[in-house]
Scaffold this active site. Structure first.
Site, mmCIF file in Angstrom:
data_model
loop_
_atom_site.group_PDB
_atom_site.id
_atom_site.type_symbol
_atom_site.label_atom_id
_atom_site.label_comp_id
_atom_site.label_asym_id
_atom_site.label_seq_id
_atom_site.Cartn_x
_atom_site.Cartn_y
_atom_site.Cartn_z
ATOM 1 N N ASP A 43 0.762 -1.310 0.067
ATOM 2 C CA ASP A 43 0.030 0.034 0.124
ATOM 3 C C ASP A 43 0.796 1.464 -0.045
ATOM 4 O O ASP A 43 1.647 1.420 0.847
ATOM 5 C CB ASP A 43 -0.857 0.055 1.093
ATOM 6 C CG ASP A 43 -1.801 -1.067 1.302
ATOM 7 O OD1 ASP A 43 -1.806 -2.035 0.594
ATOM 8 O OD2 ASP A 43 -2.529 -1.146 2.416
ATOM 9 N N GLN A 59 4.044 0.624 2.278
ATOM 10 C CA GLN A 59 4.232 -0.557 3.045
ATOM 11 C C GLN A 59 5.509 -1.140 2.491
ATOM 12 O O GLN A 59 5.444 -1.686 1.344
ATOM 13 C CB GLN A 59 2.968 -1.351 2.902
ATOM 14 C CG GLN A 59 1.838 -0.772 3.933
ATOM 15 C CD GLN A 59 1.980 -0.621 5.387
ATOM 16 O OE1 GLN A 59 1.808 -1.868 5.971
ATOM 17 N NE2 GLN A 59 2.511 0.120 6.159
ATOM 18 N N SER A 103 -0.813 0.611 7.242
ATOM 19 C CA SER A 103 -1.083 1.760 6.614
ATOM 20 C C SER A 103 -1.854 2.831 7.255
ATOM 21 O O SER A 103 -2.251 2.888 8.521
ATOM 22 C CB SER A 103 -2.084 1.188 5.289
ATOM 23 O OG SER A 103 -1.355 0.419 4.457
ATOM 24 N N GLU A 220 -10.977 -1.723 3.925
ATOM 25 C CA GLU A 220 -9.683 -1.092 4.321
ATOM 26 C C GLU A 220 -9.569 0.151 3.422
ATOM 27 O O GLU A 220 -10.291 0.268 2.513
ATOM 28 C CB GLU A 220 -8.936 -2.248 3.657
ATOM 29 C CG GLU A 220 -8.557 -3.497 4.397
ATOM 30 C CD GLU A 220 -7.409 -4.403 3.919
ATOM 31 O OE1 GLU A 220 -6.712 -4.789 4.892
ATOM 32 O OE2 GLU A 220 -7.126 -4.604 2.907
#
Length: 487
Positions: A43, A59, A103, A220
Site C-alpha cells: 500500500d 508498506q 497503512s 480497508e
C-alpha cells in the site's frame, strides 16, 4: 531485544549491497514506476505535499518477498516523476507497533508533517491488537513517534486500521477502515481539535448502511474528500462476490459518491464503482497538492493473488506503485488520467494521422517497443471489433456487440492460458496506455475507465498490431519513455 532504526537501516543496507547486482539483472525491473530496492512493497501511505516536495510512503517488508512485518519506506519528488529514496520513516520498534507499522496517511500542520498509521500487535496465540498511532517530523525525514491516539472501540474487532486524516470547516477528521463484531465492513469517523485528542463519531458508511446491503466483511484504506462539489469515499471492501464483469479480483478498490451529513454522521451515496478494471490495483490514496489538484496513487498489486509466481521474486523483490493520476468529476463519474508532468519522460515521438484500418490487421513502421506511451484516437468509423495487440499475449479490445472493453494478458499461473478483465463501454473514443517492462496502465476515453496490470511475458521489444472487424480511421502517437536514474 528490539533493534533501533539505525540498526534496522544497517541490516537493510547490508542486504541491499549483498544482492543489488542480482536485483539489477532482473529484466522485469521497471523504468519509471516506484518499486522497492528489495523485498515486498504494497500500500501507498502518507501521500502529501510538504515544504515544496511530494512525499509518498509505502508498506515495505525489506527482508522477504512475502507479507510479514511492515515498515514505511519513503520516496520524495519535486515533480511526481523523478524520485529520491529517503531513509525508513517508520519501523516496528515499539510495544504498540511491534508486529508492523500498517497503512495510514499524512497531513501538514504548523509546518510539521504528521503521520498517522496503525500499529499491529500479535500475541503468541495469533490474537491481534490494533492501535491508531501518530508520528511527527519537522524536516520530512526524521519522525518522532508519539504513540497510540485511538484504541479499538466497543463493537469492533481488531481489524480496525488505515487512518486517513483531513481538515474541514475548522475540524480535523479521520476515517478508519473497520470490521464490526458481527463481521461486517464499515468506514468509521473520528473528529479532533488538535490532531491528538480524538472522539469517535460512529459509522459513516458500510454494510447495511444507507441502502448498501451486505457489502463485505472488512473495509480497508478509506479515503474521504470533496471533488468538484461532490463528496467521494474511496474504500477497499473485502469479501465481495464476483458479479458479471465486476469484482473479479480477490479484493477490490472503488468509490461511493454523495453527501456526508457530519451532524448526524451518515453518508447518502450512490452505487459502488470500481476505480480500476484491471488485474492489479488496490489501496489507492489521494492528496490535494499546491496546484489544487486531487492526485491518486495506488498499489499495482492485489494481496494473496499470485504473488509467489511473480518471476521477480527470484530476484528478491515484488510489486510496484501505479503512476500518479489526477482525478476529475465529470458527468456523474470520477475520471482518472496521468499527471501532465509524466510528459517529461517522452522522447522520439512517432505520429500518424488519419490511418485507415479495414477488415483485418495493420502494423505501422516504428510502432513497437517494450517501454512506451501510446495514444490512439478514433476519428471515424464504427467497426464491430477493434483491437490493439502488444506482443503475443497482451490485447486491448472493444466489442460493439456487447459494449465491452477488455484487457487480456497471459495467465500468471498458466503461461499457456489467457485471462481477461472487462468493463461496459457505450463507445470507444480514445485509448492512452503506458507500457513499462512488466506493467501496463490503460486510460480509456480520457480516463472514464482504467485498467492496471503486471505482465511478465516479453520484457524485450514487442510488435504492436491493430485490428478491425469493419472499418475505422484513427490517429496514432507513440513515444519512447526515459528510464529514471533513481530506480
Amino acid at each position: 531485544m528490539t533493534k533501533t532504526i539505525f540498526e534496522i537501516e544497517t541490516l537493510i543496507n547490508n542486504r541491499i549491497k549483498e544482492i543489488q547486482n542480482m536485483v539489477a539483472d532482473d529484466p522485469y525491473r521497471l523504468h519509471y514506476h516506484l518499486m522497492p530496492q528489495i523485498g515486498l512493497l504494497n500500500d501507498p501511505n502518507g501521500f502529501a505535499y510538504y515544504k515544496g516536495q511530494y512525499h509518498i510512503f509505502y508498506q515495505w517488508n525489506p527482508f522477504e518477498t512475502k507479507h510479514g512485518i511492515k515498515y514505511w519506506g519513503h520516496y520524495v519528488s519535486d515533480d511526481l516523476v523523478h524520485w529520491k529514496e529517503l531513509p525508513i520513516a517508520l519501523a516496528p520498534d515499539q510495544w504498540y507497533d511491534i508486529n508492523g507499522c500498517y497503512s495510514g496517511s499524512a497531513v501538514v500542520h504548523e509546518d510539521k508533517l504528521y503521520l498517522f498509521y496503525t500499529g499491529n500487535v500479535m500475541d503468541e496465540e495469533g490474537n491481534r491488537e490494533a492501535y491508531q498511532c501518530i508520528a511527527v517530523s519537522e524536516d520530512g525525514i526524521n519522525f518522532q513517534k508519539k504513540g497510540p491516539i485511538i484504541h479499538v472501540p466497543e463493537g469492533y474487532t481488531p481489524h480496525f486500521r488505515d487512518p486517513k486524516v483531513y481538515y474541514k470547516a475548522g475540524k480535523w477528521y479521520m476515517v478508519i477502515g473497520a470490521q464490526t463484531s458481527e463481521g461486517k465492513g464499515e468506514a468509521v469517523l473520528y473528529t479532533s481539535p488538535d490532531l491528538e485528542s480524538w472522539s469517535f463519531q460512529g459509522p459513516l458508511a458500510g454494510s447495511g448502511h444507507n441502502g448498501l446491503g451486505d457489502f463485505g466483511y472488512m473495509w480497508e484504506c478509506p479515503d474521504l474528500f470533496e471533488l468538484d462539489g461532490h463528496e467521494v469515499l474511496i474504500i477497499c471492501p473485502q469479501g465481495l462476490t464476483p458479479r458479471g464483469y465486476e469484482f473479479n479480483n480477490i479484493f477490490h478498490a472503488g468509490y461511493l459518491a454523495g453527501e456526508v451529513d457530519y451532524h448526524n454522521v451518515s453518508f447518502q451515496h450512490g452505487p459502488f464503482t470500481e476505480l480500476d478494471r484491471g488485474f492489479d490495483f488496490y489501496a489507492p490514496q489521494t492528496m490535494m497538492d499546491s496546484k489544487g489538484r486531487r492526485l491518486l496513487i495506488g498499489w499495482m498489486g492485489n494481496a494473496e493473488e499470485g504473488e509467489s509466481i511473480h518471476p521477480t521474486t527470484r530476484y528478491e523483490w515484488i510489486h510496484t506503485l501505479t503512476l500518479p493520476r489526477q482525478l476529475e468529476w465529470k458527468n456523474g463519474k470520477l475520471l482518472q488520467y496521468p499527471v501532465v508532468e509524466l510528459e517529461s519522460l517522452r522522447e522520439n515521438q512517432i505520429e500518424y494521422e488519419d490511418v485507415p484500418v479495414h477488415e483485418g490487421e495493420l502494423s505501422l513502421p516504428n510502432i513497437q517497443g517494450s517501454v512506451f506511451e501510446l495514444e490512439v484516437t478514433i476519428k471515424s468509423g464504427n467497426p464491430d471489433v477493434f483491437s490493439i495487440k502488444i506482443g503475443q499475449n497482451n490485447q486491448l479490445s472493444y466489442d460493439q456487440s456487447t459494449n465491452t472493453f477488455s484487457l487480456q494478458r497471459m495467465d500468471l499461473a498458466d503461461n499457456h492460458a489467457f485471462e481477461k478483465r472487462y468493463c461496459v463501454l457505450e463507445e470507444l473514443r480514445s485509448i492512452r496506455l503506458y507500457k513499462d517492462t512488466s506493467s501496463i496502465e490503460v486510460f480509456v476515453n480520457e480516463g472514464e475507465e482504467v485498467f492496471s496490470a503486471r505482465i511478465f511475458d516479453y520484457p524485450n521489444e514487442q510488435d504492436i498490431n491493430f485490428y478491425a472487424n469493419g472499418s475505422l480511421t484513427m490517429d496514432v502517437k507513440k513515444w519512447e519513455l526515459k528510464k529514471l536514474k533513481c530506480l
